[in-house]
Design a protein around this motif. Sequence first.
Motif, PDB file in Angstrom:
ATOM      1  N   ALA A  35       0.804  -1.205   0.000  1.00 50.11           N
ATOM      2  CA  ALA A  35       0.000   0.000   0.000  1.00 50.11           C
ATOM      3  C   ALA A  35       0.838   1.256   0.000  1.00 50.11           C
ATOM      4  O   ALA A  35       1.938   1.294   0.491  1.00 50.11           O
ATOM      5  N   ALA A  36       0.278   2.307  -0.567  1.00 46.32           N
ATOM      6  CA  ALA A  36       0.939   3.597  -0.564  1.00 46.32           C
ATOM      7  C   ALA A  36      -0.110   4.664  -0.315  1.00 46.32           C
ATOM      8  O   ALA A  36      -1.262   4.506  -0.677  1.00 46.32           O
ATOM      9  N   VAL A  37       0.294   5.770   0.320  1.00 40.79           N
ATOM     10  CA  VAL A  37      -0.640   6.817   0.681  1.00 40.79           C
ATOM     11  C   VAL A  37      -0.388   8.036  -0.185  1.00 40.79           C
ATOM     12  O   VAL A  37       0.749   8.353  -0.502  1.00 40.79           O
ATOM     13  N   GLY A  38      -1.452   8.763  -0.527  1.00 38.74           N
ATOM     14  CA  GLY A  38      -1.313  10.022  -1.231  1.00 38.74           C
ATOM     15  C   GLY A  38      -0.717   9.837  -2.602  1.00 38.74           C
ATOM     16  O   GLY A  38      -1.126   8.982  -3.367  1.00 38.74           O
ATOM     17  N   PRO A  39       0.327  10.661  -2.916  1.00 41.13           N
ATOM     18  CA  PRO A  39       0.859  10.665  -4.283  1.00 41.13           C
ATOM     19  C   PRO A  39       1.774   9.503  -4.596  1.00 41.13           C
ATOM     20  O   PRO A  39       2.272   9.399  -5.694  1.00 41.13           O
ATOM     21  N   ALA A  40       2.038   8.636  -3.626  1.00 49.28           N
ATOM     22  CA  ALA A  40       2.850   7.453  -3.907  1.00 49.28           C
ATOM     23  C   ALA A  40       2.145   6.613  -4.962  1.00 49.28           C
ATOM     24  O   ALA A  40       0.978   6.843  -5.269  1.00 49.28           O
ATOM     25  N   PRO A  41       2.834   5.593  -5.541  1.00 46.07           N
ATOM     26  CA  PRO A  41       2.264   4.867  -6.692  1.00 46.07           C
ATOM     27  C   PRO A  41       1.044   4.029  -6.339  1.00 46.07           C
ATOM     28  O   PRO A  41       1.086   2.811  -6.278  1.00 46.07           O
ATOM     29  N   ALA A  77      -4.148   1.384   2.364  1.00 37.57           N
ATOM     30  CA  ALA A  77      -3.000   2.071   2.938  1.00 37.57           C
ATOM     31  C   ALA A  77      -2.838   1.626   4.376  1.00 37.57           C
ATOM     32  O   ALA A  77      -3.792   1.583   5.131  1.00 37.57           O
ATOM     33  N   GLU A  78      -1.633   1.278   4.762  1.00 38.74           N
ATOM     34  CA  GLU A  78      -1.386   0.799   6.108  1.00 38.74           C
ATOM     35  C   GLU A  78      -0.483   1.759   6.847  1.00 38.74           C
ATOM     36  O   GLU A  78       0.536   2.180   6.335  1.00 38.74           O
ATOM     37  N   LEU A  79      -0.860   2.117   8.074  1.00 35.85           N
ATOM     38  CA  LEU A  79      -0.067   2.996   8.902  1.00 35.85           C
ATOM     39  C   LEU A  79       0.694   2.125   9.885  1.00 35.85           C
ATOM     40  O   LEU A  79       0.095   1.442  10.703  1.00 35.85           O
ATOM     41  N   ARG A  80       2.011   2.160   9.825  1.00 42.18           N
ATOM     42  CA  ARG A  80       2.823   1.247  10.612  1.00 42.18           C
ATOM     43  C   ARG A  80       3.936   1.985  11.330  1.00 42.18           C
ATOM     44  O   ARG A  80       4.328   3.073  10.925  1.00 42.18           O
ATOM     45  N   PRO A  81       4.500   1.386  12.389  1.00 42.19           N
ATOM     46  CA  PRO A  81       5.663   1.976  13.043  1.00 42.19           C
ATOM     47  C   PRO A  81       6.858   1.975  12.113  1.00 42.19           C
ATOM     48  O   PRO A  81       6.837   1.388  11.034  1.00 42.19           O
ATOM     49  N   ASP A  82       7.938   2.626  12.536  1.00 41.08           N
ATOM     50  CA  ASP A  82       9.155   2.638  11.732  1.00 41.08           C
ATOM     51  C   ASP A  82       9.656   1.225  11.525  1.00 41.08           C
ATOM     52  O   ASP A  82       9.443   0.344  12.361  1.00 41.08           O
ATOM     53  N   PRO A  83      10.364   0.977  10.398  1.00 42.80           N
ATOM     54  CA  PRO A  83      10.879  -0.366  10.137  1.00 42.80           C
ATOM     55  C   PRO A  83      11.777  -0.832  11.267  1.00 42.80           C
ATOM     56  O   PRO A  83      12.501  -0.055  11.894  1.00 42.80           O
ATOM     57  N   ALA A  84      11.740  -2.126  11.535  1.00 36.92           N
ATOM     58  CA  ALA A  84      12.595  -2.702  12.571  1.00 36.92           C
ATOM     59  C   ALA A  84      14.025  -2.798  12.085  1.00 36.92           C
ATOM     60  O   ALA A  84      14.309  -2.786  10.892  1.00 36.92           O
ATOM     61  N   ALA A  85      14.932  -2.939  13.015  1.00 32.92           N
ATOM     62  CA  ALA A  85      16.328  -3.140  12.639  1.00 32.92           C
ATOM     63  C   ALA A  85      16.471  -4.462  11.909  1.00 32.92           C
ATOM     64  O   ALA A  85      15.778  -5.433  12.197  1.00 32.92           O
ATOM     65  N   ALA A  86      17.387  -4.491  10.953  1.00 33.48           N
ATOM     66  CA  ALA A  86      17.579  -5.702  10.157  1.00 33.48           C
ATOM     67  C   ALA A  86      18.371  -6.732  10.946  1.00 33.48           C
ATOM     68  O   ALA A  86      19.163  -6.405  11.823  1.00 33.48           O
ATOM     69  N   HIS A  87      18.163  -7.986  10.617  1.00 34.71           N
ATOM     70  CA  HIS A  87      18.894  -9.096  11.219  1.00 34.71           C
ATOM     71  C   HIS A  87      19.541  -9.895  10.107  1.00 34.71           C
ATOM     72  O   HIS A  87      18.967 -10.086   9.049  1.00 34.71           O
ATOM     73  N   ARG A  88      20.729 -10.404  10.356  1.00 31.97           N
ATOM     74  CA  ARG A  88      21.473 -11.100   9.324  1.00 31.97           C
ATOM     75  C   ARG A  88      21.009 -12.536   9.188  1.00 31.97           C
ATOM     76  O   ARG A  88      20.774 -13.226  10.176  1.00 31.97           O
ATOM     77  N   LEU A  89      20.900 -12.950   7.936  1.00 33.03           N
ATOM     78  CA  LEU A  89      20.589 -14.334   7.615  1.00 33.03           C
ATOM     79  C   LEU A  89      21.872 -15.120   7.442  1.00 33.03           C
ATOM     80  O   LEU A  89      22.926 -14.567   7.151  1.00 33.03           O
ATOM     81  N   SER A  90      21.752 -16.419   7.559  1.00 34.64           N
ATOM     82  CA  SER A  90      22.852 -17.270   7.129  1.00 34.64           C
ATOM     83  C   SER A  90      22.986 -17.139   5.626  1.00 34.64           C
ATOM     84  O   SER A  90      22.037 -16.765   4.940  1.00 34.64           O
ATOM     85  N   GLY A 226       7.512  -4.554   0.002  1.00 34.53           N
ATOM     86  CA  GLY A 226       8.361  -3.763   0.874  1.00 34.53           C
ATOM     87  C   GLY A 226       7.874  -2.364   1.152  1.00 34.53           C
ATOM     88  O   GLY A 226       8.556  -1.593   1.812  1.00 34.53           O
ATOM     89  N   HIS A 227       6.675  -2.013   0.660  1.00 36.56           N
ATOM     90  CA  HIS A 227       6.110  -0.677   0.879  1.00 36.56           C
ATOM     91  C   HIS A 227       4.929  -0.785   1.838  1.00 36.56           C
ATOM     92  O   HIS A 227       4.089  -1.650   1.690  1.00 36.56           O
ATOM     93  N   ARG A 228       4.857   0.132   2.788  1.00 37.25           N
ATOM     94  CA  ARG A 228       3.720   0.147   3.703  1.00 37.25           C
ATOM     95  C   ARG A 228       3.037   1.494   3.781  1.00 37.25           C
ATOM     96  O   ARG A 228       2.049   1.640   4.463  1.00 37.25           O
ATOM     97  N   GLY A 229       3.564   2.466   3.137  1.00 36.96           N
ATOM     98  CA  GLY A 229       2.939   3.779   3.172  1.00 36.96           C
ATOM     99  C   GLY A 229       3.914   4.819   2.666  1.00 36.96           C
ATOM    100  O   GLY A 229       5.091   4.531   2.420  1.00 36.96           O
ATOM    101  N   LYS A 230       3.437   6.024   2.513  1.00 33.65           N
ATOM    102  CA  LYS A 230       4.270   7.096   2.004  1.00 33.65           C
ATOM    103  C   LYS A 230       5.493   7.287   2.894  1.00 33.65           C
ATOM    104  O   LYS A 230       5.387   7.524   4.085  1.00 33.65           O
ATOM    105  N   GLY A 231       6.665   7.187   2.302  1.00 37.48           N
ATOM    106  CA  GLY A 231       7.901   7.351   3.051  1.00 37.48           C
ATOM    107  C   GLY A 231       8.218   6.203   3.982  1.00 37.48           C
ATOM    108  O   GLY A 231       9.147   6.290   4.788  1.00 37.48           O
ATOM    109  N   ASP A 232       7.464   5.118   3.904  1.00 36.93           N
ATOM    110  CA  ASP A 232       7.679   3.979   4.805  1.00 36.93           C
ATOM    111  C   ASP A 232       7.921   2.733   3.968  1.00 36.93           C
ATOM    112  O   ASP A 232       7.010   1.979   3.675  1.00 36.93           O
ATOM    113  N   THR A 233       9.150   2.557   3.555  1.00 41.80           N
ATOM    114  CA  THR A 233       9.507   1.397   2.749  1.00 41.80           C
ATOM    115  C   THR A 233      10.910   0.947   3.099  1.00 41.80           C
ATOM    116  O   THR A 233      11.754   1.750   3.480  1.00 41.80           O
TER     117      THR A 233
END
Length: 312
Positions: A35-41, A77-90, A226-233
Amino acid sequence: MNPDANGTRAGASTNLSDDADLWVGLGLADAAAGAAVGPAPVADILAGGRRLRHRRRTVVGAVALASVVALTGGALAELRPDPAAAHRLSPAGTGSAAVAPAAAPAAASATPGVRDPFTPFRVRLGQGVVNGRTWELWQALWPAAPKERAYEQALAVWQERAPYDPAVTKPTEDFVLHYYDPNSDVTNTYFTLDGVRLGHDAQGITPSPGKLDPRDADLFGGGLEGHRGKGDTVAPLDVVHLTIGPAVGRVVVTWADGTTTEPRPVTVGDSPTRHLVIPRPGTMRATSWQFFDTNGTELPDAGAKYLTEPAS
């Protein structure tokens, strides 16, 4: 909403439903990743009138709401908290299977031909390099569990996802059992960047082998990952992920400079559906999408407009 505009047609099966049905009805939207909000795609999100109506099944609790759904301009459109810190995969393998995250002991790669609801099939759907960094899009498919073990499976999926995004709330047993579907496998789609798993993944369901209605075989659909809202990807670039039925033979994307892309379908485990991954080349816009069945006959695109708007 016009039934014909989102892939629903008279007489079609009900084992697949529009993505919005469950999210809007419950106010839960853990899987509204495109989802994207406003002028996002916005056009990228619900584009493709013949969408394969695989219903997103969330694993959030019904009381502890992790998200809010807003129906804006026809897009979720989904309103979500800031992205979590990344974790390394094997390190990921070069074939169809990858080593599971260390935080997910239940997610070892499945054995071909064996359907274990606690050992998902794990397949790389697409990959590329952007700004010198390697991105990959993966899907884990968890075969349908018997109802008496459905909550146990939901916990296993949550345990794999939660380290990468604390907004993914622990499921409740009542919620899982209420929406239990014996004919659908659980899917989890996520990005890695240089081997590091990112947040903003997407969970859903897809018909189990033998459970896809033949009338739905030529449907397709998808959106940005990987997109959850305007400026949140967290996605390293704009990537469209399409799910296609078994009767869809090929898809051709034409770009603004006249070049074309014909992505290769990828199958996850023994699922009857397949997947296409189409990254945006730079800031290029798509000008047309063509869909063909397995006999080479062109299917109506019903106004598919993925990546036809400016880069996000």
